[in-house]
Design a protein around this motif. Structure first.
Motif, mmCIF file in Angstrom:
data_model
loop_
_atom_site.group_PDB
_atom_site.id
_atom_site.type_symbol
_atom_site.label_atom_id
_atom_site.label_comp_id
_atom_site.label_asym_id
_atom_site.label_seq_id
_atom_site.Cartn_x
_atom_site.Cartn_y
_atom_site.Cartn_z
ATOM 1 N N MET A 171 24.699 66.245 -115.429
ATOM 2 C CA MET A 171 24.072 66.016 -114.138
ATOM 3 C C MET A 171 22.519 66.411 -114.018
ATOM 4 O O MET A 171 22.231 66.937 -115.228
ATOM 5 C CB MET A 171 24.791 66.600 -112.881
ATOM 6 C CG MET A 171 26.057 65.988 -112.497
ATOM 7 S SD MET A 171 25.754 64.395 -111.850
ATOM 8 C CE MET A 171 25.157 64.465 -110.419
ATOM 9 N N SER A 172 21.898 66.561 -113.217
ATOM 10 C CA SER A 172 20.522 67.185 -112.949
ATOM 11 C C SER A 172 20.168 68.542 -113.452
ATOM 12 O O SER A 172 19.435 69.081 -113.428
ATOM 13 C CB SER A 172 20.002 67.001 -111.384
ATOM 14 O OG SER A 172 21.004 67.522 -110.804
ATOM 15 N N SER A 230 20.459 69.814 -116.333
ATOM 16 C CA SER A 230 20.601 70.151 -117.628
ATOM 17 C C SER A 230 19.305 70.960 -117.754
ATOM 18 O O SER A 230 19.255 71.354 -119.031
ATOM 19 C CB SER A 230 20.275 68.756 -118.428
ATOM 20 O OG SER A 230 19.180 67.961 -117.532
ATOM 21 N N GLY A 231 18.195 71.308 -116.825
ATOM 22 C CA GLY A 231 17.429 72.032 -116.769
ATOM 23 C C GLY A 231 16.071 71.684 -117.468
ATOM 24 O O GLY A 231 14.991 72.428 -117.422
ATOM 25 N N SER A 232 15.906 70.241 -117.919
ATOM 26 C CA SER A 232 14.785 69.712 -118.500
ATOM 27 C C SER A 232 14.277 68.921 -117.766
ATOM 28 O O SER A 232 13.112 68.526 -117.953
ATOM 29 C CB SER A 232 15.209 68.934 -119.682
ATOM 30 O OG SER A 232 15.976 68.024 -119.340
ATOM 31 N N THR A 233 14.561 68.559 -116.284
ATOM 32 C CA THR A 233 14.091 67.572 -115.465
ATOM 33 C C THR A 233 13.299 68.429 -114.586
ATOM 34 O O THR A 233 12.606 67.650 -113.597
ATOM 35 C CB THR A 233 15.161 66.599 -114.467
ATOM 36 O OG1 THR A 233 15.960 67.825 -114.138
ATOM 37 C CG2 THR A 233 15.957 65.866 -115.766
ATOM 38 N N ASP A 257 9.457 67.134 -113.210
ATOM 39 C CA ASP A 257 9.277 65.701 -113.366
ATOM 40 C C ASP A 257 8.781 65.120 -111.977
ATOM 41 O O ASP A 257 9.324 65.412 -110.756
ATOM 42 C CB ASP A 257 10.543 64.768 -113.596
ATOM 43 C CG ASP A 257 10.830 65.085 -115.252
ATOM 44 O OD1 ASP A 257 9.956 65.544 -115.817
ATOM 45 O OD2 ASP A 257 11.713 64.455 -115.560
ATOM 46 N N ILE A 258 7.831 64.096 -112.188
ATOM 47 C CA ILE A 258 7.279 63.469 -110.903
ATOM 48 C C ILE A 258 8.129 62.279 -110.761
ATOM 49 O O ILE A 258 8.082 61.440 -111.780
ATOM 50 C CB ILE A 258 5.889 63.347 -111.033
ATOM 51 C CG1 ILE A 258 5.091 64.510 -111.550
ATOM 52 C CG2 ILE A 258 5.261 62.565 -109.900
ATOM 53 C CD1 ILE A 258 3.733 64.898 -110.937
ATOM 54 N N HIS A 259 8.612 62.339 -109.705
ATOM 55 C CA HIS A 259 9.537 61.165 -109.281
ATOM 56 C C HIS A 259 8.717 59.941 -108.754
ATOM 57 O O HIS A 259 9.281 58.869 -108.668
ATOM 58 C CB HIS A 259 10.697 61.857 -108.282
ATOM 59 C CG HIS A 259 11.806 60.709 -108.285
ATOM 60 N ND1 HIS A 259 12.805 60.933 -109.340
ATOM 61 C CD2 HIS A 259 12.144 60.063 -107.375
ATOM 62 C CE1 HIS A 259 13.777 60.277 -108.865
ATOM 63 N NE2 HIS A 259 13.486 59.525 -107.769
ATOM 64 N N ARG A 260 7.890 60.358 -108.071
ATOM 65 C CA ARG A 260 7.161 59.483 -107.223
ATOM 66 C C ARG A 260 5.556 59.914 -107.036
ATOM 67 O O ARG A 260 5.381 61.085 -106.758
ATOM 68 C CB ARG A 260 7.659 59.071 -105.869
ATOM 69 C CG ARG A 260 6.899 58.448 -104.879
ATOM 70 C CD ARG A 260 7.319 58.055 -103.640
ATOM 71 N NE ARG A 260 8.453 58.589 -103.124
ATOM 72 C CZ ARG A 260 8.932 58.666 -101.925
ATOM 73 N NH1 ARG A 260 8.291 57.979 -101.153
ATOM 74 N NH2 ARG A 260 10.048 59.209 -101.527
ATOM 75 N N TYR A 261 4.514 59.245 -107.350
ATOM 76 C CA TYR A 261 3.342 59.293 -107.036
ATOM 77 C C TYR A 261 2.583 58.232 -106.660
ATOM 78 O O TYR A 261 2.294 57.286 -107.197
ATOM 79 C CB TYR A 261 2.639 59.894 -108.269
ATOM 80 C CG TYR A 261 1.040 60.032 -108.317
ATOM 81 C CD1 TYR A 261 0.876 61.527 -108.260
ATOM 82 C CD2 TYR A 261 0.091 59.216 -108.155
ATOM 83 C CE1 TYR A 261 -0.500 61.983 -107.890
ATOM 84 C CE2 TYR A 261 -1.084 59.685 -107.725
ATOM 85 C CZ TYR A 261 -1.561 60.993 -107.859
ATOM 86 O OH TYR A 261 -2.843 61.511 -107.624
ATOM 87 N N GLU A 262 2.390 58.359 -105.248
ATOM 88 C CA GLU A 262 1.681 57.351 -104.544
ATOM 89 C C GLU A 262 0.288 57.708 -104.055
ATOM 90 O O GLU A 262 0.109 58.676 -103.524
ATOM 91 C CB GLU A 262 2.401 56.639 -103.171
ATOM 92 C CG GLU A 262 3.871 56.153 -103.392
ATOM 93 C CD GLU A 262 3.680 54.858 -104.164
ATOM 94 O OE1 GLU A 262 3.186 53.923 -103.378
ATOM 95 O OE2 GLU A 262 4.103 54.382 -105.349
ATOM 96 N N ILE A 309 8.617 65.811 -106.617
ATOM 97 C CA ILE A 309 8.796 66.678 -107.765
ATOM 98 C C ILE A 309 10.184 67.047 -107.654
ATOM 99 O O ILE A 309 10.700 67.268 -106.743
ATOM 100 C CB ILE A 309 7.798 67.594 -107.660
ATOM 101 C CG1 ILE A 309 6.260 67.123 -107.867
ATOM 102 C CG2 ILE A 309 8.365 68.627 -108.964
ATOM 103 C CD1 ILE A 309 5.427 68.333 -108.061
ATOM 104 N N VAL A 310 10.707 66.882 -108.789
ATOM 105 C CA VAL A 310 12.045 67.211 -109.301
ATOM 106 C C VAL A 310 12.219 68.715 -109.075
ATOM 107 O O VAL A 310 11.445 69.409 -109.751
ATOM 108 C CB VAL A 310 12.677 66.682 -110.364
ATOM 109 C CG1 VAL A 310 14.176 67.201 -110.650
ATOM 110 C CG2 VAL A 310 12.794 65.377 -110.433
ATOM 111 N N GLU A 362 38.226 73.293 -96.664
ATOM 112 C CA GLU A 362 38.139 72.169 -95.709
ATOM 113 C C GLU A 362 38.261 72.660 -94.382
ATOM 114 O O GLU A 362 37.555 72.189 -93.464
ATOM 115 C CB GLU A 362 39.350 71.153 -96.044
ATOM 116 C CG GLU A 362 39.129 70.000 -95.271
ATOM 117 C CD GLU A 362 40.696 69.087 -95.056
ATOM 118 O OE1 GLU A 362 40.826 68.143 -94.331
ATOM 119 O OE2 GLU A 362 41.331 69.555 -96.009
#
Lengths: 128, 292
Positions: free
Chosen positions: A1-2, A4-7, A10-15, A87-88, A102
């Motif tokens: 999953m996310s 992993s430490g390497s993400t 990270d830029i997910h969106r740049y508008e 950004i992640v 529950e």
């Protein structure tokens, strides 16, 4: 999953910034007002307007206009003149992640009964 | 559904009792992905009595469980037969139509930049939709199962669940829906706003300094308000300059970072990035992963 430490980072969106014409006109007008009022306030303070009742109120109003105007400038700048960036980031653990069963989704009761609540509110260390 | 001819497996599995584990797994993960393994009797209403039995069981289930307040514990309690009676898998969209919908929806989500990935429809023997980026991939199969890793998988999973629901309307997307080219990312957008903010900051600094000097120089101005206001103006001006400097600096780094990421995406030109492929192309990230 996310995790992993390497993400991270990270830029997910740049508008790019929207910079609409209306926003540009508005920010120019607001900037002019801001500059004028800042100088007006200083001029008034140095000329001793604040020594009379009305002048004092007037000076206060000018200062209020300065701050409110600045708030609008910053809001407009944020909305129209900054790029839209996602950004992640690491999702840190929240209180709601802990001890979830529950039947505990709405939290565990703090005490049983209204009177017990009162006693615990008054003395937090009452009978752990 | 009408595509049952697309996947003969589904009918086989229904007849195969050894596959019940599989079906139970699918049922447990139903909140993420639609139960894929089986189609129920709605496809083949052979006998009246069978459907009557199903109706009776369904009614019984409705009475036993409170679906307004349904949790994992109830789910674990249910037997497979009860589950299949209550949740008719025929209501899920699967097969070719699911892949079409997933592809459409993913493209739309990439267009609004909610998902950072390249979406491709692959059909070598088996039909599936692939979404990949430099940080992961997700493969969506016709039966609704999803596999992959990384942020892409996390973003794709809910999309598949949505697309398998009949009631979900797909999003529209513009003609040019793909991710931008690395060269199209220009830094310095919003520079006009920075200029205006600098004008404001400059005025604040000038006034602050002027007020401070006037307070020292003019004997007539002895009020304590003057230095406080001067300090206030100076602080505001300094803060605004800081905002502009930060915006420019972070903008430079972010555009560069985003361009690099898009380039890394271009480098992954194999249609389906398997693990070895990813490590050889996205060199930097592979190193980082080795560190952790």
């Amino acid at each position: 999953m996310s995790s992993s430490g390497s993400t991270y980072g990270d830029i997910h969106r740049y508008e790019p910034a929207r910079e609409s014409t209306a926003a540009a006109i508005a920010i120019v007008l607001l900037t002019i007002i801001e500059v004028v009022f800042v100088f007006l306030f200083t001029f008034g303070l140095i000329s001793g307007w604040g020594l009379s009742d009305t002048g004092n109120m007037y000076l206060g109003a000018v200062l209020a206009v300065i701050f409110i105007d600045l708030a609008f400038i910053l809001a407009l700048y944020r909305k129209e003149f900054l790029p839209d960036v996602v950004i992640v980031k690491k999702r840190r653990r929240k209180w709601e992640d802990l001890y979830i069963r529950e039947d505990e989704v709405d939290g565990t009761p703090f005490a049983d009964g209204a009177w017990d609540h009162v006693k615990r509110a008054i003395y937090p260390y009452y009978k752990r | 559904m009408t595509e049952s001819s697309e996947e003969p497996n589904a009918v086989d599995r229904r007849a195969d009792p050894a596959d019940t584990d599989d079906a139970a797994d699918a049922a447990e993960s139903a909140s993420d992905t639609p139960p894929s393994a089986s189609r129920t009797a709605t496809d083949a209403p052979d006998s009246e009595s069978e459907s009557d039995d199903l109706e009776a069981l369904r009614r019984e289930v409705e009475e036993t469980y409170d679906f307004d307040d349904f949790g994992p514990a109830d789910m674990a309690e249910m037997s497979l037969e009860e589950w299949e009676a209550a949740f008719d898998p025929g209501t899920w969209i699967v097969g070719e139509e699911l892949l079409d919908r997933v592809e459409h929806e993913l493209t739309a989500r990439v267009a609004i930049r909610e998902i950072f990935a390249v979406v491709e429809r692959v059909s070598d023997g088996q039909d599936y939709v692939v979404a990949y980026s430099d940080e992961g991939y997700a493969v969506v199969y016709a039966d609704g199962s999803v596999e992959g890793e990384g942020t892409v998988l996390r973003d794709v999973k809910p999309t598949v669940a949505l697309c398998s629901m009949e009631s979900y309307d797909l999003m529209e997307f513009p003609a040019d829906a793909s991710l931008p080219e690395p060269e199209d990312i220009v830094e310095g957008s919003g520079e006009f706003g920075n200029l205006m903010l600098q004008v404001v900051a400059g005025a604040q600094i000038v006034v602050g300094l002027g007020l401070l000097i006037a307070w020292i120089a003019l004997p007539s101005l002895s009020t304590v308000v003057a230095p406080i206001a001067a300090l206030g103006f100076l602080v505001i001006g300094f803060f605004l300059f800081l905002v502009v400097a930060n915006a420019r600096l972070s903008d430079r780094f972010r555009t560069e970072e985003f361009r690099n990421r898009l380039r890394a995406l271009d480098a992954v030109d194999a249609p389906r990035p398997d693990v070895s492929d990813r490590e050889s192309t996205a060199g930097g990230t592979a190193d980082e992963e080795a560190d952790t």
